[in-house]
Every structure is written in structure tokens, then in C-alpha cells.
Write an enzyme that holds these catalytic residues in place. Structure first.
Site, PDB file in Angstrom:
ATOM      1  N   ARG A  45      15.665 -10.305  12.314  1.00  0.00           N
ATOM      2  CA  ARG A  45      14.572  -9.332  12.241  1.00  0.00           C
ATOM      3  C   ARG A  45      13.652  -9.443  13.455  1.00  0.00           C
ATOM      4  NH1 ARG A  45      12.205  -9.688   6.378  1.00  0.00           N
ATOM      5  NH2 ARG A  45      11.062  -7.821   7.023  1.00  0.00           N
ATOM      6  N   GLN A 103       1.822  -4.050   5.058  1.00  0.00           N
ATOM      7  CA  GLN A 103       2.744  -4.990   4.416  1.00  0.00           C
ATOM      8  C   GLN A 103       3.824  -5.398   5.411  1.00  0.00           C
ATOM      9  OE1 GLN A 103       3.722  -3.587   0.126  1.00  0.00           O
ATOM     10  NE2 GLN A 103       3.191  -1.746   1.268  1.00  0.00           N
ATOM     11  N   ASP A 133       6.507  -6.564  11.246  1.00  0.00           N
ATOM     12  CA  ASP A 133       7.258  -6.296  12.487  1.00  0.00           C
ATOM     13  C   ASP A 133       6.397  -6.205  13.738  1.00  0.00           C
ATOM     14  OD1 ASP A 133       7.729  -2.879  11.261  1.00  0.00           O
ATOM     15  OD2 ASP A 133       6.060  -3.731  12.369  1.00  0.00           O
ATOM     16  N   HIS A 136       1.218  -9.520   4.540  1.00  0.00           N
ATOM     17  CA  HIS A 136       2.431 -10.297   4.255  1.00  0.00           C
ATOM     18  C   HIS A 136       2.821 -11.173   5.436  1.00  0.00           C
ATOM     19  CE1 HIS A 136       3.624  -7.217   0.931  1.00  0.00           C
ATOM     20  NE2 HIS A 136       2.679  -8.045   0.542  1.00  0.00           N
ATOM     21  N   THR A 176       5.431   3.447   1.625  1.00  0.00           N
ATOM     22  CA  THR A 176       5.590   2.269   0.773  1.00  0.00           C
ATOM     23  C   THR A 176       6.019   2.678  -0.627  1.00  0.00           C
ATOM     24  OG1 THR A 176       4.518   0.284  -0.133  1.00  0.00           O
ATOM     25  CG2 THR A 176       3.098   2.206   0.259  1.00  0.00           C
ATOM     26  N   SER A 177       6.924   1.880  -1.201  1.00  0.00           N
ATOM     27  CA  SER A 177       7.536   2.245  -2.492  1.00  0.00           C
ATOM     28  C   SER A 177       6.637   1.867  -3.660  1.00  0.00           C
ATOM     29  CB  SER A 177       8.887   1.532  -2.645  1.00  0.00           C
ATOM     30  OG  SER A 177       8.669   0.121  -2.588  1.00  0.00           O
TER      31      SER A 177
HETATM   32  C1  BV8 Z   1       1.873 -12.875  -5.501  1.00  0.00           C
HETATM   33  C2  BV8 Z   1       7.364 -10.496   3.417  1.00  0.00           C
HETATM   34  C3  BV8 Z   1       0.686 -14.315  -6.946  1.00  0.00           C
HETATM   35  C4  BV8 Z   1       8.777 -10.935   3.424  1.00  0.00           C
HETATM   36  C5  BV8 Z   1       7.061  -9.364   1.324  1.00  0.00           C
HETATM   37  C6  BV8 Z   1       6.613  -9.003 -12.060  1.00  0.00           C
HETATM   38  C7  BV8 Z   1       5.845  -7.855 -12.116  1.00  0.00           C
HETATM   39  C8  BV8 Z   1       4.904  -7.549 -11.150  1.00  0.00           C
HETATM   40  C9  BV8 Z   1       4.707  -8.415 -10.073  1.00  0.00           C
HETATM   41  C10 BV8 Z   1       5.484  -9.545 -10.014  1.00  0.00           C
HETATM   42  C11 BV8 Z   1       6.425  -9.858 -10.983  1.00  0.00           C
HETATM   43  N1  BV8 Z   1       7.013 -11.030 -10.639  1.00  0.00           N
HETATM   44  C12 BV8 Z   1       6.472 -11.479  -9.478  1.00  0.00           C
HETATM   45  C13 BV8 Z   1       5.533 -10.589  -9.114  1.00  0.00           C
HETATM   46  C14 BV8 Z   1       4.709 -10.636  -7.950  1.00  0.00           C
HETATM   47  C15 BV8 Z   1       5.550 -10.235  -6.745  1.00  0.00           C
HETATM   48  C16 BV8 Z   1       6.017  -8.800  -6.837  1.00  0.00           C
HETATM   49  O1  BV8 Z   1       5.235  -7.889  -6.690  1.00  0.00           O
HETATM   50  N2  BV8 Z   1       7.326  -8.638  -7.079  1.00  0.00           N
HETATM   51  C17 BV8 Z   1       7.867  -7.289  -7.193  1.00  0.00           C
HETATM   52  C18 BV8 Z   1       9.223  -7.250  -6.488  1.00  0.00           C
HETATM   53  C19 BV8 Z   1       7.965  -6.939  -8.668  1.00  0.00           C
HETATM   54  N3  BV8 Z   1       4.599 -10.363  -5.664  1.00  0.00           N
HETATM   55  C20 BV8 Z   1       4.468 -11.544  -5.061  1.00  0.00           C
HETATM   56  O2  BV8 Z   1       5.163 -12.522  -5.292  1.00  0.00           O
HETATM   57  C21 BV8 Z   1       3.332 -11.628  -4.079  1.00  0.00           C
HETATM   58  N4  BV8 Z   1       2.553 -12.800  -4.364  1.00  0.00           N
HETATM   59  O3  BV8 Z   1       1.847 -11.998  -6.324  1.00  0.00           O
HETATM   60  O4  BV8 Z   1       1.221 -14.077  -5.666  1.00  0.00           O
HETATM   61  C22 BV8 Z   1       1.844 -14.828  -7.769  1.00  0.00           C
HETATM   62  C23 BV8 Z   1       2.322 -16.078  -7.471  1.00  0.00           C
HETATM   63  C24 BV8 Z   1       3.367 -16.582  -8.255  1.00  0.00           C
HETATM   64  C25 BV8 Z   1       3.960 -15.789  -9.274  1.00  0.00           C
HETATM   65  C26 BV8 Z   1       3.482 -14.496  -9.524  1.00  0.00           C
HETATM   66  C27 BV8 Z   1       2.418 -14.002  -8.763  1.00  0.00           C
HETATM   67  C28 BV8 Z   1       3.866 -11.744  -2.667  1.00  0.00           C
HETATM   68  C29 BV8 Z   1       4.506 -10.438  -2.276  1.00  0.00           C
HETATM   69  C30 BV8 Z   1       4.855 -10.495  -0.799  1.00  0.00           C
HETATM   70  C31 BV8 Z   1       6.363 -10.591  -0.659  1.00  0.00           C
HETATM   71  N5  BV8 Z   1       6.700 -10.478   0.757  1.00  0.00           N
HETATM   72  N6  BV8 Z   1       7.283  -9.300   2.623  1.00  0.00           N
HETATM   73  C32 BV8 Z   1       9.574 -10.037   4.332  1.00  0.00           C
HETATM   74  O5  BV8 Z   1       9.088  -8.987   4.778  1.00  0.00           O
HETATM   75  O6  BV8 Z   1      10.724 -10.439   4.567  1.00  0.00           O
HETATM   76  S1  BV8 Z   1       7.208  -7.953   0.424  1.00  0.00           S
HETATM   77  C33 BV8 Z   1       8.200  -6.819   1.213  1.00  0.00           C
HETATM   78  O7  BV8 Z   1       8.170  -5.660   0.360  1.00  0.00           O
HETATM   79  C34 BV8 Z   1       7.725  -6.305   2.552  1.00  0.00           C
HETATM   80  O8  BV8 Z   1       6.472  -6.792   2.951  1.00  0.00           O
HETATM   81  C35 BV8 Z   1       7.611  -4.814   2.306  1.00  0.00           C
HETATM   82  O9  BV8 Z   1       6.713  -4.182   3.112  1.00  0.00           O
HETATM   83  C36 BV8 Z   1       7.152  -4.872   0.909  1.00  0.00           C
HETATM   84  C37 BV8 Z   1       7.035  -3.639   0.127  1.00  0.00           C
HETATM   85  O10 BV8 Z   1       8.111  -2.837   0.388  1.00  0.00           O
HETATM   86  P1  BV8 Z   1       7.771  -1.455   1.152  1.00  0.00           P
HETATM   87  O11 BV8 Z   1       7.021  -1.787   2.396  1.00  0.00           O
HETATM   88  O12 BV8 Z   1       7.127  -0.531   0.210  1.00  0.00           O
HETATM   89  O13 BV8 Z   1       9.194  -1.018   1.600  1.00  0.00           O
HETATM   90  P2  BV8 Z   1      10.279  -0.272   0.689  1.00  0.00           P
HETATM   91  O14 BV8 Z   1      11.582  -0.284   1.402  1.00  0.00           O
HETATM   92  O15 BV8 Z   1      10.198  -0.824  -0.702  1.00  0.00           O
HETATM   93  O16 BV8 Z   1       9.749   1.240   0.611  1.00  0.00           O
HETATM   94  C38 BV8 Z   1       9.719   2.026   1.778  1.00  0.00           C
HETATM   95  C39 BV8 Z   1       9.166   3.370   1.358  1.00  0.00           C
HETATM   96  O17 BV8 Z   1       9.055   4.169   2.533  1.00  0.00           O
HETATM   97  C40 BV8 Z   1      10.084   4.113   0.401  1.00  0.00           C
HETATM   98  O18 BV8 Z   1       9.280   4.661  -0.640  1.00  0.00           O
HETATM   99  C41 BV8 Z   1      10.683   5.214   1.264  1.00  0.00           C
HETATM  100  O19 BV8 Z   1      10.843   6.420   0.525  1.00  0.00           O
HETATM  101  C42 BV8 Z   1       9.620   5.430   2.287  1.00  0.00           C
HETATM  102  N7  BV8 Z   1      10.130   5.889   3.580  1.00  0.00           N
HETATM  103  C43 BV8 Z   1      11.319   5.614   4.169  1.00  0.00           C
HETATM  104  N8  BV8 Z   1      11.363   6.206   5.385  1.00  0.00           N
HETATM  105  C44 BV8 Z   1      10.180   6.835   5.569  1.00  0.00           C
HETATM  106  C45 BV8 Z   1       9.384   6.635   4.420  1.00  0.00           C
HETATM  107  N9  BV8 Z   1       8.142   7.146   4.291  1.00  0.00           N
HETATM  108  C46 BV8 Z   1       7.664   7.865   5.321  1.00  0.00           C
HETATM  109  N10 BV8 Z   1       8.363   8.096   6.466  1.00  0.00           N
HETATM  110  C47 BV8 Z   1       9.618   7.612   6.615  1.00  0.00           C
HETATM  111  N11 BV8 Z   1      10.298   7.858   7.744  1.00  0.00           N
END
Ligand code: BV8
Length: 247
Positions: free
Chosen positions: A63, A95, A98, A113, A193-194
Site C-alpha cells: 500500500r 479515515q 494514503d 486511522h 465512505t461506506s
Molecule cells: C474502536 C486502518 C474501540 C487500517 C481502519 C461491532 C459493531 C460495531 C462496531 C464494532 C463491532 N466490533 C468492533 C467494532 C469496532 C470496529 C468497527 O467499527 N468494526 C466494523 C467493521 C463493524 N472499530 C474499531 O475497531 C475501531 N476502534 O472502535 O476502538 C474498541 C476497542 C475494542 C473493541 C471494540 C471497540 C478502529 C477502526 C479503525 C480500523 N482501521 N483503517 C487500514 O486502512 O488498513 S478502517 C478502514 O475502513 C479504513 O480506514 C477505511 O477508510 C475505513 C472505512 O472504510 P471506507 O473508508 O468507508 O471505505 P469503503 O471501501 O468501506 O467504502 C468506500 C465508499 O466509497 C463506498 O461507499 C463506495 O460506494 C464509495 N466510493 C467508491 N468510489 C467512489 C466512492 N464515492 C465517491 N467517489 C468515488 N469515486
């Protein structure tokens, strides 16, 4: 639909992987997204790093190389241009790790992040440092500060993995900005963002509670679409340069 802004508007922008898609960086959850060839917990979690630090460094090295070789797109540039006009009434929360917003000229920014181009020690509290090296194969980098103390410490990307807390200073900065915006015209704009990952996905609700008008620019309706009053569907690189109408 256009977003009317004037010099007294307070604007909080949240971006996700979608804003970098037109630069050529794959998003996380689209088809062929980054994580499809790796289960999340293996490459973006502390336990994954403990189990296989080499795999994690190969994943993030890929990456780093990819992000280094691409350019910011008109969406990143449009966000930087809005900051230029609004100054301290603007804050960008991304988030993305890059570095493309910074390269496009964004300054008032929180990388909640972390950053792909910073490294820190997984075992000691030495400060993180700028690092664009790509590590492949068995040479998982070791921490020289730990070595000097006769300990073994592995270096890791300075990124927030799943299950890890976000930097409280970052969250505080966002909170202070929202508080200071509550008394003005306050707009919250999410881009690409999703709405799946918390706490970032919950920011729109905090902004609404602070009285914000909520806008979303996204290629397709995301999970938390209903939280937004205005939704402009389309690629951010095309939509953003035309979105704002300055009063
Ligand atoms: C935390 C770094 C406290 C790594 C990332 C159960 C329920 C709810 C929450 C949780 C759960 N279990 C655990 C959790 C908490 C968890 C979480 O939310 N999990 C999710 C999966 C359910 N969160 C955490 O763990 C966070 N910490 O909560 O601490 C805690 C502690 C312990 C236990 C519980 C809680 C930490 C989260 C950070 C994780 N690290 N990134 C890396 O990058 O490698 S997250 C990662 O996802 C990236 O940062 C990324 O940015 C982020 C979100 O994704 P998006 O950016 O939205 O990207 P995605 O592909 O999903 O979507 C893109 C969108 O763009 C789409 O909608 C698409 O349609 C659109 N698109 C595409 N092209 C275009 C466009 N739009 C416009 N123009 C275009 N051209």
C-alpha cells in the site's frame, strides 16, 4: 443539487476510501477491494500482527508503494480549495491513511486511522517517525530503541487497527470543532465512505446533534445514508469541483 457556503459557514468534512478511488487506490469494500485477498483480522488487527508480522508488513508495504505511485485527484484538490476559503472554520477528518489529502494541500486535517507513511514501535512508547520504506520478506523491522535496552521490539505501521482505540487527541479536536460550530451555520459533509466503521461512521450523528446540516457525496447509497439530509450520488472527483456555490 449544490451546497451553498459563505465565509461564516463552519464545515466539517469526513472522507473515506472512496475519495482516493479515482486516484487508482482500490477501496476496502468494493469488488476487488484491498481486503478481498486478505481477511481483515489477518492484516489490520494487533493479533494479526502478532501472528504474522511479515504478512502485515507485506500488505502495508504494497500500500505504501501504491500510494507513493499515484496522484491526488480533483476531489482531493477541491477539498483543499474549500479549506483555503474557510480557514479555521474548516476541519477535515479522514479515515484514509494514503497521504493524498496532504499532498493535495490539505493542512487542517485529522488522520483518525493513522498514516501509512509513519512507523512506530509495537512494544515501546518511542514517538512515531516518518517512514516510506517498503519491507518485504523476512526483514520485519526491529526497534533500535528497544535493542539498546536489550529488549526485542518490532516496528509496525502507525495505523489504527480494528480493536484499537483512536487517538484521544484526535477525537478531542473534532469535539472542540463541533462545539465551536454549534453556534454558527454548521455543515457536515461526508465523502466516499461506506459508513460501516465506527467511531468514524457515528460522526454524522454527533454533528446532527450539534445542529449540522448533513451532506453526503458517494458513488452509491452507503449503510448510514438515512443519517444525511442531502445525498449527491456520483464520483467525488467529478461532483466535488462543482458542488459548492459560494455566497
Ligand atoms: C474502536 C486502518 C474501540 C487500517 C481502519 C461491532 C459493531 C460495531 C462496531 C464494532 C463491532 N466490533 C468492533 C467494532 C469496532 C470496529 C468497527 O467499527 N468494526 C466494523 C467493521 C463493524 N472499530 C474499531 O475497531 C475501531 N476502534 O472502535 O476502538 C474498541 C476497542 C475494542 C473493541 C471494540 C471497540 C478502529 C477502526 C479503525 C480500523 N482501521 N483503517 C487500514 O486502512 O488498513 S478502517 C478502514 O475502513 C479504513 O480506514 C477505511 O477508510 C475505513 C472505512 O472504510 P471506507 O473508508 O468507508 O471505505 P469503503 O471501501 O468501506 O467504502 C468506500 C465508499 O466509497 C463506498 O461507499 C463506495 O460506494 C464509495 N466510493 C467508491 N468510489 C467512489 C466512492 N464515492 C465517491 N467517489 C468515488 N469515486
Amino acid at each position: 443539487m449544490r451546497l451553498r457556503l459563505d465565509a461564516s459557514t463552519h464545515l466539517l468534512v469526513l472522507t473515506g476510501a472512496g475519495v482516493s478511488a479515482e486516484s487508482g487506490i482500490p477501496t476496502f469494500r468494493a469488488g476487488g477491494g484491498l481486503w478481498e485477498n486478505h481477511p481483515i483480522e489477518r492484516v489490520a488487527s494487533p493479533q494479526g500482527f502478532r501472528e504474522d508480522p511479515e504478512l502485515v508488513w507485506r500488505f502495508y508495504s504494497d500500500r505504501r508503494r501504491q500510494a507513493r505511485d499515484v496522484q491526488p485527484n480533483p476531489g482531493h484538490l477541491a477539498v483543499a480549495a474549500i479549506e483555503e476559503r474557510l480557514g479555521d472554520r474548516f476541519l477535515l477528518v479522514t479515515q484514509n491513511i494514503d497521504g493524498l489529502h496532504r499532498r493535495a494541500g490539505s493542512h487542517r486535517m485529522v488522520e483518525i486511522h493513522g498514516s501509512l507513511f509513519e512507523t512506530r514501535c509495537a512494544h515501546c512508547d518511542r514517538p512515531s517517525f516518518a517512514d516510506d520504506k517498503v519491507y518485504y520478506g523476512a526483514d520485519v523491522p526491529a526497534c533500535d530503541a528497544c535493542e539498546r535496552k536489550g529488549r526485542k521490539g518490532l516496528l509496525r505501521p502507525n495505523i489504527v487497527w480494528f480493536g484499537e482505540m483512536l487517538d484521544p487527541d484526535h477525537m478531542r479536536r473534532i469535539e472542540v470543532f463541533m462545539e465551536s460550530s454549534a453556534r454558527a451555520r454548521f455543515v457536515f459533509l461526508a465523502i466516499g465512505t461506506s459508513g460501516v466503521v465506527y467511531p468514524a461512521a457515528g460522526l454524522v450523528l454527533h454533528a446532527r446533534a450539534a445542529g449540522a446540516e448533513t451532506w453526503l457525496v458517494n458513488a452509491d447509497p452507503p449503510e448510514n445514508r438515512s443519517a444525511f439530509q442531502h445525498f449527491v450520488q456520483g464520483p467525488s472527483g467529478k461532483v466535488l469541483p462543482e458542488l459548492v456555490e459560494w455566497a
